[in-house]
Design a protein around this motif. Structure first.
Motif, PDB file in Angstrom:
ATOM      1  N   ILE A 187      37.714  52.417   7.547  1.00 14.71           N
ATOM      2  CA  ILE A 187      38.685  53.516   7.584  1.00 14.71           C
ATOM      3  C   ILE A 187      38.161  54.698   6.766  1.00 14.71           C
ATOM      4  O   ILE A 187      38.915  55.476   6.192  1.00 14.71           O
ATOM      5  CB  ILE A 187      40.081  53.083   7.080  1.00 14.71           C
ATOM      6  N   GLY A 188      36.835  54.804   6.731  1.00 15.27           N
ATOM      7  CA  GLY A 188      36.214  55.853   5.930  1.00 15.27           C
ATOM      8  C   GLY A 188      36.153  55.442   4.468  1.00 15.27           C
ATOM      9  O   GLY A 188      36.123  54.257   4.139  1.00 15.27           O
ATOM     10  N   GLU A 189      36.138  56.418   3.600  1.00 18.48           N
ATOM     11  CA  GLU A 189      36.120  56.131   2.162  1.00 18.48           C
ATOM     12  C   GLU A 189      37.538  55.813   1.695  1.00 18.48           C
ATOM     13  O   GLU A 189      38.457  56.622   1.856  1.00 18.48           O
ATOM     14  CB  GLU A 189      35.574  57.328   1.380  1.00 18.48           C
ATOM     15  N   VAL A 190      37.728  54.648   1.119  1.00 18.02           N
ATOM     16  CA  VAL A 190      39.042  54.250   0.622  1.00 18.02           C
ATOM     17  C   VAL A 190      39.285  54.955  -0.711  1.00 18.02           C
ATOM     18  O   VAL A 190      38.540  54.776  -1.670  1.00 18.02           O
ATOM     19  CB  VAL A 190      39.132  52.727   0.444  1.00 18.02           C
ATOM     20  N   PHE A 191      40.343  55.749  -0.764  1.00 19.58           N
ATOM     21  CA  PHE A 191      40.628  56.503  -1.994  1.00 19.58           C
ATOM     22  C   PHE A 191      41.896  56.027  -2.697  1.00 19.58           C
ATOM     23  O   PHE A 191      42.142  56.382  -3.846  1.00 19.58           O
ATOM     24  CB  PHE A 191      40.744  58.004  -1.697  1.00 19.58           C
ATOM     25  N   MET A 192      42.700  55.192  -2.006  1.00 20.63           N
ATOM     26  CA  MET A 192      43.918  54.701  -2.646  1.00 20.63           C
ATOM     27  C   MET A 192      44.267  53.321  -2.097  1.00 20.63           C
ATOM     28  O   MET A 192      44.172  53.065  -0.907  1.00 20.63           O
ATOM     29  CB  MET A 192      45.090  55.653  -2.414  1.00 20.63           C
ATOM     30  N   ALA A 193      44.678  52.436  -3.000  1.00 24.40           N
ATOM     31  CA  ALA A 193      45.132  51.098  -2.639  1.00 24.40           C
ATOM     32  C   ALA A 193      46.532  50.896  -3.186  1.00 24.40           C
ATOM     33  O   ALA A 193      46.869  51.395  -4.264  1.00 24.40           O
ATOM     34  CB  ALA A 193      44.191  50.043  -3.204  1.00 24.40           C
ATOM     35  N   ARG A 194      47.335  50.164  -2.436  1.00 22.47           N
ATOM     36  CA  ARG A 194      48.715  49.913  -2.846  1.00 22.47           C
ATOM     37  C   ARG A 194      49.011  48.419  -2.744  1.00 22.47           C
ATOM     38  O   ARG A 194      48.664  47.767  -1.751  1.00 22.47           O
ATOM     39  CB  ARG A 194      49.673  50.694  -1.952  1.00 22.47           C
ATOM     40  N   GLY A 195      49.626  47.867  -3.771  1.00 20.11           N
ATOM     41  CA  GLY A 195      50.066  46.485  -3.747  1.00 20.11           C
ATOM     42  C   GLY A 195      51.574  46.423  -3.857  1.00 20.11           C
ATOM     43  O   GLY A 195      52.192  47.258  -4.535  1.00 20.11           O
ATOM     44  N   THR A 196      52.187  45.459  -3.171  1.00 22.75           N
ATOM     45  CA  THR A 196      53.644  45.329  -3.202  1.00 22.75           C
ATOM     46  C   THR A 196      54.057  43.912  -3.561  1.00 22.75           C
ATOM     47  O   THR A 196      53.445  42.936  -3.116  1.00 22.75           O
ATOM     48  CB  THR A 196      54.261  45.704  -1.838  1.00 22.75           C
TER      49      THR A 196
END
Length: 458
Positions: A187-196
């Motif tokens: 998905i290109g360069e990953v700049f943000m990750a989110r955990g729930t």
């Protein structure tokens, strides 16, 4: 890899049995065990709740030459039922029992221990085990505080022990596939990750302090934690929601999704900044002794500006994303985004609403013409990976070495510190300490209760 165990050497297999706890394996039965020299003998510490699940899993590996020799717990009422399942899974061979893990560590027959004790015991149990020459499987979070987590890593390295942290996603094929997909630019360069972590929990009530039940060795249960009078609402399982022994849901369920978030970002360093806010909502403090927040939002920033978000919701809530993510992860890249719900993942390009890649998809899971993502990697599972690594004696065979587990555990731990001090904190990852905040630094460790002291020099 340890040599054949003393109890085998001292036994003449042609005429006698091999003693396992209180049971006897006949010489004929022993010869039928595949690869006797590769047998792995385990001790199981903490056999309630999560420990019970681990016990069932590891005793089910009996035909793979894995034997649970001893069960250890400070609650003696648990033994009868746990011995039944262990005996059933081990063809009638019944483990012995201990109420003091130190006695278990003295047993030269035991190669490795499986630790599912409360969070405040994780570090010390693992360190003691390493010092006794045992390999270790320890549940998440790897430690109750940051400092003792680093001591676990030091002990594993000093005594050259294999230490696996129970972040099982590291051994789930579809999750492994999704991480590789992200790392190769899916998905290109990953700049943000989110955990729930969306787990609605009701009040567990309140009660007066009392004498501990006769079946519980409360002193050993409390172990390294500060002394408090026994209270049933701070005991079994409820210990999660009190700072003395637990880390709230951010540090309970959270470490699994924190680990995936950090993994997806491909970060092998600590963040440089953390902030966290929240509270206890929907539960009256007059009706429940819970101390940890049931609603909490935490944000981390890395040196390159990339962001990791984590949200804990302990009340009633909607899910997120098309997969209905409640316990899971989202990743955002320069060319699209990806969602993970359990072991299912899907990736989306740009503004498109139909997934172009994902678990189980026969088409489209390609990056730069590489179609290897159409098939998830092979994995024997987290427990088998640990056993294989014990046999090889090589920590690099582990899917979640203690250093990996420690770096993912640090995230919820420093988030909780930021929540408690009520400030945005800067973090020096090299020294694992905060910058210009003495109050926060004090929470990186604790005062240990004699004789359950995590040593400075392991």
């Amino acid at each position: 890899m340890t040599n054949r165990r003393t109890f085998i050497k001292k036994t003449t297999l042609a005429t006698t049995g091999v003693v396992l706890g209180s049971s006897v394996i006949s010489a004929k039965s022993y010869r039928n065990i595949i690869g006797a020299n590769d047998r792995v003998v385990l001790g199981s510490i903490g056999i309630r709740s999560r420990g019970y699940e681990l016990l069932k899993s590891f005793t089910s590996m009996y035909n793979d030459n894995v034997v649970v020799k001893t069960l250890c717990d400070v609650d003696s009422d648990l033994f009868a039922e746990r011995l039944k399942i262990a005996s059933k899974n081990q063809n009638g061979n019944v483990p012995g029992t201990e109420t003091d893990m130190r006695r278990m560590f003295e047993d030269k027959d035991i190669d490795a221990v499986v630790s599912a004790v409360p969070n405040h015991w994780h570090a010390l149990s693992a360190i003691w085990a390493c010092q006794a020459g045992k390999h270790v499987y320890v549940e998440k979070p790897s430690s109750h505080n940051v400092w003792e987590g680093r001591k676990m890593v030091e002990a594993a390295r000093k005594y050259d022990r294999v230490v696996q942290v129970g972040l099982q996603n590291r051994s789930i094929p579809n999750v492994m596939q999704a991480m590789e997909f992200l790392h190769r630019g899916g998905i290109g360069e990953v700049f943000m990750a989110r955990g729930t972590c969306f787990k609605p929990r009701d009040s567990f009530g309140i009660s007066a302090d009392s004498k501990p039940p006769a079946n519980l060795d409360y002193d050993k249960w409390l172990g390294p934690a500060s002394y408090r009078e026994y209270n049933e609402k701070r005991g079994h399982y409820n210990w999660h929601w009190h700072w003395n022994t637990g880390n709230g849901d951010t540090g309970n369920q959270g470490p699994h999704q924190f680990d995936i978030a950090r993994w997806g970002l491909n970060k092998k360093v600590h963040p440089v900044k953390v902030q966290s806010m929240g509270g206890i909502f929907g539960i009256s403090p007059q009706e429940c002794s819970q101390e940890t927040p049931n609603t909490q939002t935490s944000v981390f920033e890395y040196e390159d500006g990339k962001i990791l978000e984590f949200e804990t919701r302990g009340r009633y809530t909607n899910a997120e994303a098309p997969l209905g993510v409640k316990i899971g992860n989202l990743f955002f890249g320069t060319e699209g985004w990806l969602e993970i719900n359990g072991s299912t993942w899907k990736a989306y390009k740009g503004k498109e609403t139909e997934a172009f890649a994902g678990s189980g998809m026969a088409e489209g899971a390609e990056v730069g013409g590489d179609s290897s993502f159409r098939t998830a990697p092979d994995s024997k599972g987290h427990y088998a990976n640990f056993i294989d690594s014990v046999r090889s004696g090589n920590r690099f065979d582990l899917n979640c070495d203690v250093e990996v587990g420690h770096r993912s555990t640090v995230l919820p731990l420093i988030a909780n510190i930021a929540y408690r001090v009520g400030e945005t904190l800067r973090f020096n990852g090299e020294f694992e300490e905060f910058i210009d905040n003495e109050e926060a630094d004090l929470m990186l460790t604790r005062k240990y209760r004699y004789p359950y002291i995590v040593p400075k020099n392991v």
